[in-house]
Design a protein around this motif. Structure first.
Motif, PDB file in Angstrom:
ATOM      1  N   SER A 247       0.842  -1.198   0.000  1.00 45.42           N
ATOM      2  CA  SER A 247       0.000   0.000   0.000  1.00 45.42           C
ATOM      3  C   SER A 247       0.878   1.250   0.000  1.00 45.42           C
ATOM      4  N   GLN A 276      -7.318   1.426  -8.872  1.00 42.81           N
ATOM      5  CA  GLN A 276      -7.870   1.923  -7.621  1.00 42.81           C
ATOM      6  C   GLN A 276      -8.529   0.813  -6.792  1.00 42.81           C
ATOM      7  N   ASN A 277      -8.355   0.940  -5.479  1.00 41.47           N
ATOM      8  CA  ASN A 277      -8.962   0.026  -4.507  1.00 41.47           C
ATOM      9  C   ASN A 277      -8.439  -1.404  -4.625  1.00 41.47           C
ATOM     10  N   MET A 278      -7.260  -1.550  -5.205  1.00 46.37           N
ATOM     11  CA  MET A 278      -6.663  -2.878  -5.321  1.00 46.37           C
ATOM     12  C   MET A 278      -5.203  -2.843  -4.881  1.00 46.37           C
ATOM     13  N   THR A 280      -3.162  -3.541  -1.302  1.00 45.32           N
ATOM     14  CA  THR A 280      -3.138  -3.901   0.116  1.00 45.32           C
ATOM     15  C   THR A 280      -1.682  -4.087   0.523  1.00 45.32           C
TER      16      THR A 280
END
Length: 529
Positions: A247, A276-278, A280
């Protein structure tokens, strides 16, 4: 009373093995490292008794062959972190030919992490099944990556073997996989993406290796190499934690992408777009950029029917190097926030037009652009060091020994002179450390030679945070040497350094000649960027 639960012997053995593994690994490292080290020290005494130059040369070659086998065996057995030893020392302009011949065989031997492990990590991190997210997910990885390469810069043994100012090697595959990438396609999308997945359970071993490195570094700086190696290893320890957080890498990639795209009409290097949003801690999904690894550039040029050493090929290589170093000059000197890992495995040459008469007339049609991958290792340079380094760049570009000495003090590099012509050697050391072009007469760095700058100018204190700049420059130097181009990044970065110092009030109009002053104003106001 209920009977005690049965003992799971296999689990007990696994736990015991896990607890003792760091100790076992440390022991194996020290036995091998000390053996190689003492072998060379004993040989240095013995070879001095031989007066015939040709016989001495033959003796050295034999010693290098013996050491090469020992290094190879250590790297193969321990893997991972210690494969970085091979990365650094297995290069012709740095290491003896015997080492290069032996260590280059380590290339392309990295076994992939099993697909089942990768699938489990991705599904756990994204919170959904693989089939729910991806239309296609390739079982086989595109390539392997280490722990974003932070550990490969100055491993303890390599510091002894090649000195602290080495040209990094071009070996980019490893025996133990830490991260690997898979080609995939998202549901409802037409473009491919890359999924970077972290192999579980390696951080503790990495920290064990780093601590062994720190102990060895302390010993080496008190004996053979008069350089503040411990500060270098402390910076590595700081960076290690970051390497396991994708991240953080995603944020860094986006920040650098915005900077380069906003400050240039055409960005010197392509930066992958984050999905986006992938992102971690252990999984990162990004845009797939099609290209060829820079190590295969000559093969691609030859495939197009062009002489790999002819004018057309040389011009293309110069264009690649110019684009790459321009991006780094802007990141380091303008922003201070930069990608700190330009090793060949992270550089792609994006595919251009197919071979044709047109590509022979226009050499740059061989490539569309250069792409810079893997943002796990970045550095945010403090303002004082950014401006201090800008001053050192000017000193190197101007061949000014007085400015070089002043810049060292401003940067907090504490030196102790052991020679008569101190200022000349200070400039030579600055060129050796912080420019891609080696000083005149230097072809391979020899830290144990009495003529080496590191022997004449002992570096007693070195800012930890400057280490990332040092290693970045030396990675760029390795690329320059690998492409066969004698190239000075300091000369290219001179106007960027001037601009940085001018905007900070460190330079005035009086400090600049007319042409330089005009050029700075053009860049500041965005004219012809």
């Amino acid at each position: 009373m209920l009977p005690p639960p049965p003992v799971d012997l296999r689990e007990f053995q696994d736990n015991l093995s896990t607890q003792f593994r760091p100790w076992q690994r440390s022991f194996q490292f020290w036995v091998r490292a000390v053996n190689i080290y003492t072998g060379y020290k004993v040989f240095q005494v013995r070879v001095n008794f031989e007066k015939n130059a040709e016989k001495r040369e033959a003796m050295w070659e034999k010693q290098h062959e013996v050491a090469a086998d020992k290094i190879y065996n250590m790297c193969t057995h321990l893997g991972g972190f210690f494969l970085k030893v091979a990365q650094i020392i297995g290069k012709p302009d740095l290491a003896p030919a015997a080492w290069v011949r032996r260590l280059v065989t380590l290339c392309d031997q990295a076994p992939p992490t099993s697909y089942n492990v990768v699938k489990a990590v991705v599904e756990k991190e994204l919170g959904r099944g693989l089939d729910e997210v991806f239309e296609r997910f390739d079982d086989s990885p595109l390539g392997s990556a280490s722990i974003a390469q932070v550990s490969f810069q100055f491993s303890s043994l390599s510091l002894f073997l090649d000195g602290i100012l080495s040209v990094p090697t071009i070996v980019v595959q490893y025996l133990i996989v830490y991260n690997q990438v898979h080609l995939a396609r998202l549901k409802g999308d037409k473009s491919d993406v890359v999924v970077k997945v972290q192999h579980p359970g390696v951080q503790d071993l990495m920290m064990t290796d780093i601590r062994n490195l720190q102990a060895f570094a302390l010993y080496m700086q008190k004996t053979d190499i008069k350089f503040d190696l411990f500060s270098v290893t402390k910076e590595m320890e700081t960076q290690i934690g970051y390497e396991f957080d994708f991240s953080r890498e995603a944020d860094a990639m986006e920040k650098i992408r915005r900077f380069l795209y906003e400050h240039n009409k055409k960005t010197p290097v392509l930066v992958p777009r984050l999905i986006q949003n992938m992102a971690t801690r252990r999984v990162l999904v990004m845009e797939y950029i099609d290209g060829i690894p820079i190590l295969k550039l000559e093969d691609e040029i030859a495939k197009r029917g062009i002489n790999p050493v002819g004018k057309v090929a040389v011009a293309a290589k110069q264009n690649i190097l110019k684009s790459l170093t321009l991006a780094y000059g802007q990141m380091i000197l303008r922003s201070g926030f930069f990608h700190a890992d330009p090793h060949p495995g992270n550089i792609l040459i994006c595919r251009g037009s197919e071979a044709s008469p047109h590509s022979i007339i226009h050499p740059f049609s061989l490539i569309n652009s250069v792409a810079l991958l893997d943002y796990g290792q970045v550095k945010d340079l403090p303002e004082k060091l950014r401006l201090g380094y800008a001053g050192l760049v000017l000193a190197i570009a101007d061949n000014d020994p007085i400015k070089a000495s002043e810049s060292y003090r401003e940067l907090g590099i504490d030196t102790l002179s052991k020679c008569e012509n101190e200022q000349k050697e200070m400039l030579r050391l600055a060129q050796t450390m912080f420019d891609t072009k080696l000083p005149t007469g230097v072809t391979m760095l020899q830290p144990f030679s009495e003529e080496s700058s590191i022997k004449k100018i002992a570096v007693q204190a070195f800012p930890e945070e400057l280490f990332s700049v040092l290693r970045t420059v030396h990675l760029l130097r390795g690329l320059s040497v690998g492409l066969g181009i004698n190239y000075s990044c300091a000369e290219q970065w001179r106007p960027i350094a001037e601009e940085a110092l001018y905007l900070a009030g460190k330079l005035t109009d009086k400090d600049l000649k007319g042409g330089h002053r005009h050029g700075i104003f053009r860049r500041i106001f965005g004219i012809g960027r």
